[in-house]
Design a protein around this motif. Structure first.
Motif, PDB file in Angstrom:
ATOM      1  N   UNK A  46      -7.739 -12.052  20.920  1.00 27.27           N
ATOM      2  CA  UNK A  46      -6.466 -12.158  21.650  1.00 27.27           C
ATOM      3  C   UNK A  46      -6.734 -11.798  23.112  1.00 27.27           C
ATOM      4  N   UNK A  47      -7.408 -12.722  23.815  1.00 26.18           N
ATOM      5  CA  UNK A  47      -7.859 -12.458  25.182  1.00 26.18           C
ATOM      6  C   UNK A  47      -7.075 -13.232  26.235  1.00 26.18           C
ATOM      7  N   UNK A  48      -6.023 -13.914  25.817  1.00 24.90           N
ATOM      8  CA  UNK A  48      -5.221 -14.680  26.765  1.00 24.90           C
ATOM      9  C   UNK A  48      -5.721 -16.085  26.985  1.00 24.90           C
ATOM     10  N   UNK A  49      -6.780 -16.462  26.290  1.00 21.94           N
ATOM     11  CA  UNK A  49      -7.341 -17.809  26.438  1.00 21.94           C
ATOM     12  C   UNK A  49      -7.254 -18.622  25.158  1.00 21.94           C
ATOM     13  N   UNK A  50      -7.252 -17.940  24.029  1.00 20.46           N
ATOM     14  CA  UNK A  50      -7.250 -18.627  22.736  1.00 20.46           C
ATOM     15  C   UNK A  50      -5.848 -18.792  22.182  1.00 20.46           C
ATOM     16  N   UNK A  51      -5.502 -19.999  21.781  1.00 22.81           N
ATOM     17  CA  UNK A  51      -4.262 -20.196  21.027  1.00 22.81           C
ATOM     18  C   UNK A  51      -4.499 -19.707  19.609  1.00 22.81           C
ATOM     19  N   UNK A  52      -3.433 -19.555  18.854  1.00 24.79           N
ATOM     20  CA  UNK A  52      -3.596 -19.136  17.460  1.00 24.79           C
ATOM     21  C   UNK A  52      -4.395 -20.164  16.679  1.00 24.79           C
ATOM     22  N   UNK A  53      -4.174 -21.444  16.955  1.00 24.33           N
ATOM     23  CA  UNK A  53      -4.935 -22.491  16.271  1.00 24.33           C
ATOM     24  C   UNK A  53      -6.424 -22.359  16.560  1.00 24.33           C
ATOM     25  N   UNK A  54      -6.742 -22.037  17.822  1.00 20.29           N
ATOM     26  CA  UNK A  54      -8.142 -21.912  18.209  1.00 20.29           C
ATOM     27  C   UNK A  54      -8.785 -20.707  17.526  1.00 20.29           C
ATOM     28  N   UNK A  55      -8.023 -19.635  17.420  1.00 23.38           N
ATOM     29  CA  UNK A  55      -8.529 -18.428  16.747  1.00 23.38           C
ATOM     30  C   UNK A  55      -8.777 -18.706  15.274  1.00 23.38           C
ATOM     31  N   UNK A  56      -7.829 -19.392  14.642  1.00 24.43           N
ATOM     32  CA  UNK A  56      -7.971 -19.743  13.224  1.00 24.43           C
ATOM     33  C   UNK A  56      -9.204 -20.615  13.021  1.00 24.43           C
ATOM     34  N   UNK A  57      -9.409 -21.562  13.940  1.00 26.23           N
ATOM     35  CA  UNK A  57     -10.557 -22.460  13.847  1.00 26.23           C
ATOM     36  C   UNK A  57     -11.867 -21.696  14.010  1.00 26.23           C
ATOM     37  N   UNK A  58     -11.910 -20.753  14.958  1.00 27.69           N
ATOM     38  CA  UNK A  58     -13.131 -19.962  15.186  1.00 27.69           C
ATOM     39  C   UNK A  58     -13.470 -19.111  13.966  1.00 27.69           C
ATOM     40  N   UNK A  64     -16.254 -18.211   5.271  1.00 25.02           N
ATOM     41  CA  UNK A  64     -16.027 -19.226   4.240  1.00 25.02           C
ATOM     42  C   UNK A  64     -14.550 -19.334   3.863  1.00 25.02           C
ATOM     43  N   UNK A  65     -13.696 -18.618   4.615  1.00 28.31           N
ATOM     44  CA  UNK A  65     -12.271 -18.627   4.288  1.00 28.31           C
ATOM     45  C   UNK A  65     -11.618 -19.958   4.630  1.00 28.31           C
ATOM     46  N   UNK A  66     -10.656 -20.330   3.807  1.00 26.65           N
ATOM     47  CA  UNK A  66      -9.861 -21.523   4.053  1.00 26.65           C
ATOM     48  C   UNK A  66      -8.941 -21.281   5.253  1.00 26.65           C
ATOM     49  N   UNK A  67      -8.828 -22.228   6.200  1.00 23.11           N
ATOM     50  CA  UNK A  67      -7.964 -22.057   7.379  1.00 23.11           C
ATOM     51  C   UNK A  67      -6.523 -21.698   7.041  1.00 23.11           C
ATOM     52  N   UNK A  68      -6.002 -22.237   5.953  1.00 25.32           N
ATOM     53  CA  UNK A  68      -4.608 -21.934   5.591  1.00 25.32           C
ATOM     54  C   UNK A  68      -4.455 -20.463   5.184  1.00 25.32           C
ATOM     55  N   UNK A  69      -5.498 -19.914   4.561  1.00 25.87           N
ATOM     56  CA  UNK A  69      -5.467 -18.494   4.179  1.00 25.87           C
ATOM     57  C   UNK A  69      -5.553 -17.624   5.430  1.00 25.87           C
ATOM     58  N   UNK A  70      -6.437 -18.023   6.356  1.00 31.15           N
ATOM     59  CA  UNK A  70      -6.583 -17.279   7.618  1.00 31.15           C
ATOM     60  C   UNK A  70      -5.263 -17.286   8.379  1.00 31.15           C
ATOM     61  N   UNK A  71      -4.647 -18.444   8.436  1.00 34.43           N
ATOM     62  CA  UNK A  71      -3.365 -18.589   9.130  1.00 34.43           C
ATOM     63  C   UNK A  71      -2.305 -17.683   8.519  1.00 34.43           C
ATOM     64  N   UNK A  72      -2.258 -17.647   7.196  1.00 29.69           N
ATOM     65  CA  UNK A  72      -1.287 -16.803   6.501  1.00 29.69           C
ATOM     66  C   UNK A  72      -1.534 -15.322   6.800  1.00 29.69           C
TER      67      UNK A  72
END
Length: 472
Positions: A46-58, A64-72
């Motif tokens: 959370x550095x002011x550059x990453x959107x939540x989508x970008x963080x989830x993707x990183x 090995x986590x599923x993106x939907x689980x990370x998002x939740x």
């Protein structure tokens, strides 16, 4: 659903790593958390550059986590982190709404939470460390029961909803009728009565029966689990008399609290286990211990204080190994200290002369029992109304300004744990330095203890029965 929001993590001022965990402290908020490595790395994203989508993707690319689980998981954490002001939305750095507790504190800022009465300064014992040891002049005038009642009437408009009324001294049972009368009166006009603190040597069945009838809690001071430890401080023969008084209270089913002062003289603090064993055997309701303070008789250099970090370690180990003592806990130093560390709100300072007041036996008003010195005399109830003194006293205005942790001194105002320590006991600091703005006597030890307590609370929120006194 897209997550285009960009969040920024408030920079923590202090971090410490232990056993794969991270302690992060934000002293200005004030907040602290202990995180696992996963949350620690998330906060750094959370550095002011990453959107939540970008963080989830990183995160999904590195695990090995599923993106939907990370998002939740992130969406579950976000509200708590935002509410705590630990993170905030980019371009919207604004304070979150104050918590319910903070709003209550602000509302009650000038409301009394602690009213202490000394019905007499006389005492039948001469304890070495008595905080009130030099507050008695032979032949001094003692205010009457009616005068105390009139004072209480005047305080009602200033008390908070949870105001505590305490009778100390002196020995209150030298004037049992006055003591019982003022406690009963305070209860009737709206105080949340704590009760009376006594050395226990003058307890009678008649007093115990009346205490039970009026639901008065009685705290009995006993400084050790045997004659040698107790009588060293309180005088020969006092232990047996005190034990007799305690048994009278428990026989009458009076809510009874034992209280012990911990000091290094004859190492009574290392006898905490025997003290709690004795408390169980006596059948009391609660047992507490407090650190020795250099106030009053404590200035005579006969006793030495225990470093609070050492007392914390000793007591924590004791309760960890002896869960059978939990039924007696909640008012002990460990539980009270844990409560203070768990809270994350700005109190400013302990509340001397802001939330507390002492009515001395001669009618003098002082900011608190630790400030019963001529230079802190607010006034006398025979000369002025309490309302006038409480609202316009120059000494109270001075203390309220200087004692605020942001104004106290450079060391305290910049300290990492200032909003948990709040400057320590200001009475002890003044008694030992004769200055209003000196740091607490055990400053470094207190700081060390607070950091350690953060770690302890991260895994053991209750620390025994202390959780009943904790506030979220």
């Amino acid at each position: 659903m897209e997550n285009k929001e960009i969040y920024i993590s408030e920079p923590w001022e202090y971090s410490e790593k232990k056993d794969g965990k991270h302690l992060l402290v934000w002293p200005d908020l004030p907040k602290w958390i202990v995180t696992d490595n996963e949350l620690f790395l998330l906060l750094k994203m959370f550095n002011g550059e990453n959107t939540l989508d970008k963080i989830i993707d990183k995160i999904s690319q590195s695990t090995s986590k599923n993106p939907s689980i990370i998002k939740k998981e992130i969406n579950t954490l976000l509200p708590t982190l935002v509410k705590s002001s630990i993170i905030f939305e980019k371009d919207r750095k604004e304070l979150t709404k104050k918590s319910t507790l903070e709003m209550q504190i602000e509302k009650e800022k000038y409301k009394l939470t602690d009213v202490v009465i000394h019905p007499t300064n006389r005492c039948n014992l001469h304890c070495k460390m008595c905080f009130n040891k030099y507050n008695y002049n032979p032949g001094e005038y003692e205010i009457s029961t009616e005068e105390i009642k009139q004072f209480l009437d005047q305080t009602v408009e200033f008390i908070s909803e949870d105001a505590i009324f305490s009778v100390l001294g002196g020995e209150p049972l030298l004037v049992p009728d006055k003591t019982l009368a003022v406690i009963k009166y305070a209860k009737n006009i709206g105080f949340n009565v704590f009760g009376v603190s006594t050395n226990g040597t003058l307890i009678t069945r008649e007093f115990a029966k009346k205490a039970k009838e009026n639901e008065i809690e009685v705290q009995v001071s006993i400084d050790g689990a045997n004659e040698k430890e107790n009588d060293f401080l309180r005088g020969k023969g006092s232990f047996k008399k005190t034990i007799k008084g305690i048994k009278i209270l428990t026989e009458q089913n009076v809510y009874t609290i034992l209280s012990m002062v911990c000091h290094k003289g004859n190492f009574n603090y290392k006898s905490l286990q025997k003290y709690y064993e004795m408390a169980l055997e006596l059948g009391v309701d609660s047992a507490r211990f407090i650190p020795f303070k250099h106030i009053g008789g404590g200035l005579d250099k006969e006793l030495e204080s225990v470093p609070v970090d050492e007392l914390l370690k000793t007591s924590y180990t004791l309760f960890k190994n002896h869960p059978e003592y939990n039924e007696l806990r909640g008012r002990d130093y460990l539980a009270v200290f844990a409560n203070a560390c768990r809270l994350s709100v700005k109190y400013g300072y302990c509340g001397t002369g802001l939330k507390s007041v002492l009515l001395n036996a001669d009618g003098t008003i002082y900011p608190c029992p630790g400030h019963a010195l001529p230079e802190f005399k607010v006034g006398n109830i025979q000369d002025n109304s309490f309302s006038e003194m409480w609202s316009n006293s120059p000494i109270l205005k001075k203390l309220r300004k200087i004692y605020n942790i942001d104004n106290l001194n450079e060391k305290c105002s910049s300290c990492l744990v200032r909003n948990w320590c709040m400057g320590g006991c200001r009475g002890e600091a003044y008694h030992t330095t004769h200055t209003l703005n000196s740091p607490a006597l055990q400053c470094d030890s207190i700081k060390k203890s607070i950091i350690e307590m953060f770690w302890l609370l991260s895994t053991e929120l209750s620390l025994g029965r202390g959780d009943k006194y904790f506030a979220d």
